[in-house]
Design an enzyme around this catalytic site. Structure first.
Site, PDB file in Angstrom:
ATOM      1  N   SER A 188       0.855  -1.191   0.000  1.00  0.00           N
ATOM      2  CA  SER A 188       0.000   0.000   0.000  1.00  0.00           C
ATOM      3  C   SER A 188       0.893   1.245   0.000  1.00  0.00           C
ATOM      4  CB  SER A 188      -0.908  -0.022   1.230  1.00  0.00           C
ATOM      5  OG  SER A 188      -0.111  -0.060   2.386  1.00  0.00           O
ATOM      6  N   GLY A 190       0.900   5.542  -3.756  1.00  0.00           N
ATOM      7  CA  GLY A 190       0.475   6.814  -4.339  1.00  0.00           C
ATOM      8  C   GLY A 190      -0.464   6.644  -5.519  1.00  0.00           C
ATOM      9  N   GLY A 195      -3.442   7.561  -5.579  1.00  0.00           N
ATOM     10  CA  GLY A 195      -4.200   8.825  -5.667  1.00  0.00           C
ATOM     11  C   GLY A 195      -3.459   9.848  -6.512  1.00  0.00           C
ATOM     12  N   TYR A 239      -5.043   9.006  12.911  1.00  0.00           N
ATOM     13  CA  TYR A 239      -3.905   8.077  12.919  1.00  0.00           C
ATOM     14  C   TYR A 239      -4.150   6.880  12.009  1.00  0.00           C
ATOM     15  CZ  TYR A 239      -1.949  10.522  16.978  1.00  0.00           C
ATOM     16  OH  TYR A 239      -1.401  11.469  17.812  1.00  0.00           O
ATOM     17  N   ASP A 265      -5.731  -8.637  -1.343  1.00  0.00           N
ATOM     18  CA  ASP A 265      -6.400  -8.468  -0.049  1.00  0.00           C
ATOM     19  C   ASP A 265      -7.782  -9.127  -0.106  1.00  0.00           C
ATOM     20  OD1 ASP A 265      -4.328  -6.813   0.642  1.00  0.00           O
ATOM     21  OD2 ASP A 265      -5.487  -4.946   0.533  1.00  0.00           O
ATOM     22  N   PRO A 302       8.275  -9.218  -7.305  1.00  0.00           N
ATOM     23  CA  PRO A 302       7.008  -8.903  -6.620  1.00  0.00           C
ATOM     24  C   PRO A 302       5.937  -8.423  -7.608  1.00  0.00           C
ATOM     25  CG  PRO A 302       8.862  -7.923  -5.443  1.00  0.00           C
ATOM     26  CD  PRO A 302       9.416  -8.468  -6.722  1.00  0.00           C
ATOM     27  N   CYS A 331     -10.800  26.011  12.765  1.00  0.00           N
ATOM     28  CA  CYS A 331     -11.818  25.224  13.468  1.00  0.00           C
ATOM     29  C   CYS A 331     -11.473  25.141  14.956  1.00  0.00           C
ATOM     30  CB  CYS A 331     -12.002  23.862  12.818  1.00  0.00           C
ATOM     31  SG  CYS A 331     -13.662  23.235  13.072  1.00  0.00           S
ATOM     32  N   LEU A 332     -10.990  24.002  15.462  1.00  0.00           N
ATOM     33  CA  LEU A 332     -10.617  23.952  16.863  1.00  0.00           C
ATOM     34  C   LEU A 332      -9.576  25.031  17.177  1.00  0.00           C
ATOM     35  CD1 LEU A 332     -10.834  22.542  19.603  1.00  0.00           C
ATOM     36  CD2 LEU A 332      -9.044  20.983  18.880  1.00  0.00           C
ATOM     37  N   HIS A 334     -13.025  25.255   7.284  1.00  0.00           N
ATOM     38  CA  HIS A 334     -11.736  24.685   6.844  1.00  0.00           C
ATOM     39  C   HIS A 334     -11.356  25.233   5.471  1.00  0.00           C
ATOM     40  CE1 HIS A 334     -11.367  21.468   9.920  1.00  0.00           C
ATOM     41  NE2 HIS A 334     -12.672  21.623   9.978  1.00  0.00           N
ATOM     42  N   GLU A 389      -8.611  25.147   4.054  1.00  0.00           N
ATOM     43  CA  GLU A 389      -7.615  24.286   3.387  1.00  0.00           C
ATOM     44  C   GLU A 389      -8.242  23.359   2.339  1.00  0.00           C
ATOM     45  OE1 GLU A 389      -8.565  24.105   6.536  1.00  0.00           O
ATOM     46  OE2 GLU A 389      -8.587  22.058   7.327  1.00  0.00           O
TER      47      GLU A 389
HETATM   48  N1  GLN Z   1     -13.934  19.631  18.023  1.00  0.00           N
HETATM   49  C1  GLN Z   1     -14.415  20.859  17.510  1.00  0.00           C
HETATM   50  C2  GLN Z   1     -15.896  20.806  17.158  1.00  0.00           C
HETATM   51  O1  GLN Z   1     -16.445  19.756  17.003  1.00  0.00           O
HETATM   52  C3  GLN Z   1     -13.596  21.335  16.323  1.00  0.00           C
HETATM   53  C4  GLN Z   1     -13.679  20.453  15.133  1.00  0.00           C
HETATM   54  C5  GLN Z   1     -12.595  20.673  14.112  1.00  0.00           C
HETATM   55  O2  GLN Z   1     -11.543  21.243  14.423  1.00  0.00           O
HETATM   56  N2  GLN Z   1     -12.806  20.204  12.883  1.00  0.00           N
HETATM   57  O3  GLN Z   1     -16.531  21.829  17.006  1.00  0.00           O
END
Ligand code: GLN
Length: 540
Positions: free
Chosen positions: A16, A19, A21, A57, A151, A193, A384-385, A510, A512
């Site tokens: 895996s 790349g 994608g 993770y 798999d 392989p 966000c957070l 977000h 980004e």
């Molecule tokens: N945990 C926060 C919320 O649920 C921020 C979520 C985030 O950063 N995407 O509002």
């Protein structure tokens, strides 16, 4: 409408993380640059209905589309390369396929029949493969099959691809991405392989049309011939994919190897016009020839796995090219930050970005980082957070509300300056239930952020349950934290700024997710520019 769309399947062999994608997005870019319309979709063989419930993770960042689908991070690459939006239809998991089939079974749609993997699951996979093609919007649909050939989980997908190749005749092809390992002790690239993984595909009834070979060293003609011979293909269908400095080199490398030509020839389409990659090459040129350099600290709690912040890192790359500024990113684990070591950690920073996240771990470190950036007047972007931490920090240290917190972390706080959104209060399911996808935001005339955007109405994507608590709006505004971005319907605060600071912006959305090579996001572009100004102003 008759489906004339051509379908390109991308499978992976040997290991895996090769790349797929990026290869899919690069091929798509080359075809798009020849004037074709194209989309890419990803089929993931896990049982989660979507990756929204996965810890970063596990698979890195969860990418959110305009229509609010929580998807695999590869969709981010598709959008960044093609500069066109994807949707829920572009990411399908085994969980979603099964859930659909089981719903149909419960409704009685299969009445009397035994519901089986073949044909019911495979039919549902095939239906989803063709969904985007049938819209008539695309000349090509690239379908990336997640996982590795062999798999257990991938079997129904491979079987669906086999059937589709048969049904679609000359409108389908298969590209197999594989690894050619280099054995240093022997000083050799090894093809075995790959031979085995192609045999595995063949045993499922699929002859790949093209082999894309990930390698650390150039493939010699001998190796190419050997691969072609053992894998039943012409030598020009063996494509080298050598490790690149940046993912944005890959379309250029694939063009040099002729991947787009092999694909077009396979579909009997003309190959005489060259893809127009002028803008793409200019982007690469600027990225590789910076005139300035800045230090940016990204504070988060998933920094061991930078894929958790994929879109943020890519948005910074786009801004870096736009500003011809090398952005040195220092990933700082928020759990390790204390009031004692903050100066040592951030003293060289020209910009501080506090990342999104869920859960209490590392929160106090993030708040510490916000405080440092606010007091030292370092350009700050909270996402966000990260924005929520900026609000908590301001409440505690400027407004004097000592106990201020987010209800996410301390429900008993006397000052829940960040609180659960009203519509979230009765929701108990975790999957797909946040405030998700694109929402409009109105910007205050002449606010710094409206100048950044060059507009008073913007649309950005969200993924959160908690929000700025409007009961405190006056206190904040009077205290010097402004709220120049609000949702026009719900009045939710989407943006905060601080007066008397050169560049301090927090966003509940977000940004980004929307930055692309063709359209770098203005917030990131401006943030990098502010960091360069900070460097100039502070270095003697
Ligand atoms: N945990 C926060 C919320 O649920 C921020 C979520 C985030 O950063 N995407 O509002």
């Amino acid at each position: 409408m008759a489906d004339t769309c051509k379908y390109i399947f991308v499978t992976g062999g040997v290991t895996s993380s090769l790349g797929k994608g990026i290869i899919s997005a690069s091929l798509a870019k080359l075809l798009q640059a020849r004037g074709y319309s194209i989309t890419i979709q990803k089929f993931d063989p896990y049982i989660n209905v979507d990756p929204g419930t996965l810890n970063p993770y596990e698979h890195g960042e969860c990418y959110v589309t305009e229509d609010g689908a929580e998807t695999d991070l590869d969709l981010g690459h598709y959008e960044r390369f093609l500069n066109s939006p994807t949707s829920q239809a572009n990411n399908v998991t085994t969980g979603r396929i099964y859930s659909n089939v089981i719903d149909k079974e419960r409704r009685g749609d299969y009445l009397g029949k035994t519901v089986q993997v073949v044909p019911h699951i495979t039919n549902e996979i095939k239906r989803r493969v063709k969904l985007l093609g049938k819209t008539g919007n695309f000349d090509f649909v690239i379908t990336e099959i997640g996982g590795t050939v062999g798999d257990i989980e991938s079997l129904p997908y491979i079987e669906a691809v086999r059937q589709l190749r048969w049904e679609l005749e000359n409108r389908a092809m298969v590209i197999h991405l594989t690894l050619i390992p280099y054995l240093r002790a022997a000083g050799e690239l090894k093809t075995k392989p790959t031979q085995h993984s192609v045999k595995e595909l063949l045993s499922s009834g699929i002859q790949p049309d093209v082999l894309v070979c990930r390698t650390e060293h150039t493939l010699t003609d001998d190796i190419r011939r050997k691969l072609a011979l053992f894998c039943n293909m012409k030598i020009d269908s063996v494509i080298e994919s050598i490790d690149a400095d940046t993912i944005y080199d890959v379309p250029i490398l694939m063009q040099k190897e002729g991947l787009d030509n092999v694909v077009l020839r396979r579909f009997e389409l003309p190959t005489n016009n060259n893809p127009d990659l002028k803008k793409w090459k200019a982007f690469l040129h600027n990225l590789k020839n910076p005139e300035k350099e800045i230090e940016l600290c990204l504070v988060g709690k998933y920094v061991e796995l930078p894929d958790s912040y994929k879109s943020i890192l890519e948005a910074l790359t786009h801004a870096s090219s736009d500003q011809k500024t090398k952005v040195n990113i220092n990933l700082i684990h928020s759990e390790n930050i204390t009031s004692k070591n903050i100066d040592a950690l951030l003293k060289n920073a020209n910009a501080v970005l506090v990342a999104p996240g869920f859960g209490e771990r590392g929160i106090e470190g993030k708040i510490e980082a916000v405080k440092y950036a606010r007091e030292k007047k370092i350009p700050f972007l909270g996402i966000c957070l990260g924005m929520q931490c900026a609000v908590i920090e301001f409440a505690r240290n400027v407004l004097g509300l000592e106990d201020a917190h987010s209800a996410e972390f301390k429900s008993s706080s006397a000052h829940p300056v960040i609180d659960l959104m009203e519509e979230q209060k009765n929701i108990s399911d975790k999957g797909g239930t946040m405030r998700l996808g694109a929402y409009e935001c109105e910007l205050q005339n002449n606010s710094p952020v409206s100048k950044v955007y060059g507009s008073n109405t913007i649309v950005e994507r969200h993924r959160h349950r908690f929000e700025f608590n409007n009961a405190y709006l006056d206190d904040f505004n009077k205290g010097g934290m402004t709220t120049p971005g609000r949702n026009p319907d719900s009045e939710l605060v989407e943006i905060i700024e601080i007066e008397n600071h050169p560049w301090f912006i927090g966003v509940q959305f977000h940004p980004e997710y929307k930055s692309t090579v063709a359209a770098p996001h203005p917030l990131f572009v401006n943030f990098v520019a502010a960091a360069a100004n900070h460097k100039k102003a502070t270095s003697k």
